[in-house]
Design a protein around this motif. Structure first.
Motif, PDB file in Angstrom:
ATOM      1  N   LYS A  41       0.842  -1.204   0.000  1.00  0.00           N
ATOM      2  CA  LYS A  41       0.000   0.000   0.000  1.00  0.00           C
ATOM      3  C   LYS A  41       0.876   1.252   0.000  1.00  0.00           C
ATOM      4  O   LYS A  41       0.541   2.245  -0.625  1.00  0.00           O
ATOM      5  N   THR A  42       1.984   1.173   0.706  1.00  0.00           N
ATOM      6  CA  THR A  42       2.886   2.328   0.784  1.00  0.00           C
ATOM      7  C   THR A  42       3.379   2.707  -0.606  1.00  0.00           C
ATOM      8  O   THR A  42       3.389   3.894  -0.955  1.00  0.00           O
ATOM      9  N   TYR A  43       3.737   1.724  -1.414  1.00  0.00           N
ATOM     10  CA  TYR A  43       4.181   2.006  -2.776  1.00  0.00           C
ATOM     11  C   TYR A  43       3.054   2.628  -3.596  1.00  0.00           C
ATOM     12  O   TYR A  43       3.274   3.598  -4.326  1.00  0.00           O
ATOM     13  N   ARG A  44       1.849   2.098  -3.466  1.00  0.00           N
ATOM     14  CA  ARG A  44       0.714   2.669  -4.211  1.00  0.00           C
ATOM     15  C   ARG A  44       0.467   4.113  -3.786  1.00  0.00           C
ATOM     16  O   ARG A  44       0.134   4.965  -4.609  1.00  0.00           O
ATOM     17  N   MET A  45       0.655   4.383  -2.503  1.00  0.00           N
ATOM     18  CA  MET A  45       0.518   5.769  -2.030  1.00  0.00           C
ATOM     19  C   MET A  45       1.622   6.649  -2.616  1.00  0.00           C
ATOM     20  O   MET A  45       1.368   7.791  -2.997  1.00  0.00           O
ATOM     21  N   LEU A  46       2.829   6.124  -2.708  1.00  0.00           N
ATOM     22  CA  LEU A  46       3.946   6.871  -3.280  1.00  0.00           C
ATOM     23  C   LEU A  46       3.657   7.236  -4.738  1.00  0.00           C
ATOM     24  O   LEU A  46       4.036   8.313  -5.194  1.00  0.00           O
ATOM     25  N   CYS A  47       2.961   6.368  -5.442  1.00  0.00           N
ATOM     26  CA  CYS A  47       2.643   6.610  -6.856  1.00  0.00           C
ATOM     27  C   CYS A  47       1.467   7.567  -7.051  1.00  0.00           C
ATOM     28  O   CYS A  47       1.223   8.018  -8.170  1.00  0.00           O
ATOM     29  N   ASP A  48       0.743   7.866  -5.992  1.00  0.00           N
ATOM     30  CA  ASP A  48      -0.402   8.767  -6.077  1.00  0.00           C
ATOM     31  C   ASP A  48       0.102  10.206  -6.079  1.00  0.00           C
ATOM     32  O   ASP A  48       0.553  10.719  -5.053  1.00  0.00           O
ATOM     33  N   ASP A  49       0.025  10.876  -7.224  1.00  0.00           N
ATOM     34  CA  ASP A  49       0.550  12.237  -7.353  1.00  0.00           C
ATOM     35  C   ASP A  49      -0.124  13.236  -6.411  1.00  0.00           C
ATOM     36  O   ASP A  49       0.470  14.243  -6.055  1.00  0.00           O
ATOM     37  N   GLU A  50      -1.342  12.959  -6.003  1.00  0.00           N
ATOM     38  CA  GLU A  50      -2.039  13.885  -5.106  1.00  0.00           C
ATOM     39  C   GLU A  50      -1.460  13.866  -3.690  1.00  0.00           C
ATOM     40  O   GLU A  50      -1.584  14.842  -2.957  1.00  0.00           O
ATOM     41  N   LEU A  51      -0.847  12.760  -3.307  1.00  0.00           N
ATOM     42  CA  LEU A  51      -0.294  12.649  -1.951  1.00  0.00           C
ATOM     43  C   LEU A  51       1.100  13.258  -1.824  1.00  0.00           C
ATOM     44  O   LEU A  51       1.519  13.591  -0.719  1.00  0.00           O
ATOM     45  N   ASP A  52       1.840  13.363  -2.910  1.00  0.00           N
ATOM     46  CA  ASP A  52       3.187  13.939  -2.898  1.00  0.00           C
ATOM     47  C   ASP A  52       4.117  13.300  -1.867  1.00  0.00           C
ATOM     48  O   ASP A  52       4.933  13.975  -1.244  1.00  0.00           O
ATOM     49  N   LEU A  53       4.015  11.981  -1.700  1.00  0.00           N
ATOM     50  CA  LEU A  53       4.900  11.306  -0.742  1.00  0.00           C
ATOM     51  C   LEU A  53       6.349  11.313  -1.181  1.00  0.00           C
ATOM     52  O   LEU A  53       7.241  11.099  -0.362  1.00  0.00           O
ATOM     53  N   TRP A  54       6.607  11.558  -2.454  1.00  0.00           N
ATOM     54  CA  TRP A  54       7.987  11.606  -2.938  1.00  0.00           C
ATOM     55  C   TRP A  54       8.776  12.706  -2.234  1.00  0.00           C
ATOM     56  O   TRP A  54       9.997  12.717  -2.278  1.00  0.00           O
ATOM     57  N   GLU A  55       8.093  13.617  -1.561  1.00  0.00           N
ATOM     58  CA  GLU A  55       8.779  14.686  -0.827  1.00  0.00           C
ATOM     59  C   GLU A  55       9.411  14.174   0.475  1.00  0.00           C
ATOM     60  O   GLU A  55      10.251  14.841   1.055  1.00  0.00           O
TER      61      GLU A  55
END
Length: 86
Positions: A41-55
């Protein structure tokens, strides 16, 4: 706002770093660490551009993944809950 190519580059970097952390902590190969992360799930969240987890740093993403493994929800990570550290 960062362009799409830079975000994708950041995701690849984070994927590699988190996979390494998983592999080291679980005593598995880097490829297996990557497979485990890509199936989360964490990876899927990382891929969600709206969440901006890449920051977040790779260590923070790894903490989210660890919380997912332990509790079933990466949202239980301190980094996402936003609790104050005293």
């Amino acid at each position: 706002m960062l362009d799409k190519r830079l975000k994708e580059h950041m995701r690849h970097y984070i994927n590699a770093e988190v996979a390494t952390l998983i592999a080291e902590s679980r005593k598995i190969s880097s490829m297996d660490g990557l497979r485990v992360f890509l199936d989360s799930k964490t990876y899927r969240m990382l891929c969600d551009d709206e969440l901006d987890l890449w920051e977040f740093s790779p260590l923070a993403i790894y903490d989210m993944w660890e919380n997912e493994v332990r509790t079933g929800d990466p949202g239980n990570s301190l980094y996402l809950r936003g609790d104050e550290i005293e």
